[in-house]
Scaffold this motif. Structure first.
Motif: not given
Length: 242
Positions: A175-180
């Protein structure tokens, strides 16, 4: 350097309060709340589900205060979640070599974050950020072992004052779509300081040096910035190929 979460000293009474929402997530809470408000006048039958969705988004981006254990030779968990893997693995190419963590294999402790866990990640030790390496990739279930090689991920290496380097990897999930990222190479960080987040379900791998003994077990829940994953000089746990 970011402010630290430290316990208060004095006679004041400590009271529970709702955790803050991290600035990175406030726009998503506002968007979800605005949609819920509009639905009240257009599609009122979905207003309550959207209200609960807004509360869920707010809970996902919560940023509670943490009190990090103090002392030499401690590696604290960079993530909230479940300890799902403790095993010896070959180092990823990005973490191998004399300028990184060395050659060969290391013990890897994996912390899986569900959508219900706090997703703010923290540095496991005090030191200097030596490398931040982002790699684009897939979005398979972060609980799969091969996710560490194929998913979107970001490697971070921190070096302490004695020259000991600790590497950890943020891995995006299904589900995760971005690492910040909140840090860059050259930044000074203090153990437990916030270094980034992964949106909506993911995993963090920590690579443990030979001189450290793991102090967590499979199935244990870890708390970012508080749970001690490993301690220098601690006995090696039975049943783990360290």
């Amino acid at each position: 350097m970011a402010s630290l979460d430290k316990p208060s000293v004095g006679t004041s009474t400590v009271k529970w309060r709702f955790p803050d929402i991290h600035p990175e997530g406030r726009k998503y809470v506002l968007i979800a709340g605005a949609i819920a408000l509009v639905s009240l006048f257009v599609w009122d039958f979905i207003t309550w589900p959207l209200v609960f969705l807004t509360l869920g988004v707010a809970a996902f981006f919560r940023d509670p205060v943490r009190v990090t254990p103090q002392g030499e030779g401690l590696i604290v968990s960079p993530a909230d979640g479940l300890i799902t893997m403790i095993e010896r693995v070959d180092l990823p190419p990005e973490l191998a070599g004399p300028q990184a963590l060395g050659e060969g294999s290391m013990l890897r402790v994996s912390v899986f974050m569900s959508v219900f866990d706090v997703h703010i990640n923290r540095t496991p030790i005090t030191g200097t950020i030596r490398h931040v390496i982002y790699i684009a990739g897939k979005f398979m279930n972060a609980d799969f072992d091969k996710a560490s090689e194929e998913n979107e991920r970001q490697h971070i290496i921190v070096e302490d004052k004695n020259g000991q380097r600790i590497g950890f990897t943020q891995i995006a999930g299904l589900v995760a779509r971005r690492i910040v990222s909140f840090v860059k190479a050259g930044d000074m960080v203090v153990g437990g300081q916030r270094v980034g987040l992964i949106r909506f379900g993911s995993r963090v791998d920590v690579f443990i040096p030979e001189a450290y003994g793991v102090e967590v077990a499979l199935g244990q829940r870890a708390i970012a910035g508080e749970t001690i994953l490993a301690r220098k000089g601690a006995p090696r746990a039975a049943g783990i190929a360290q």
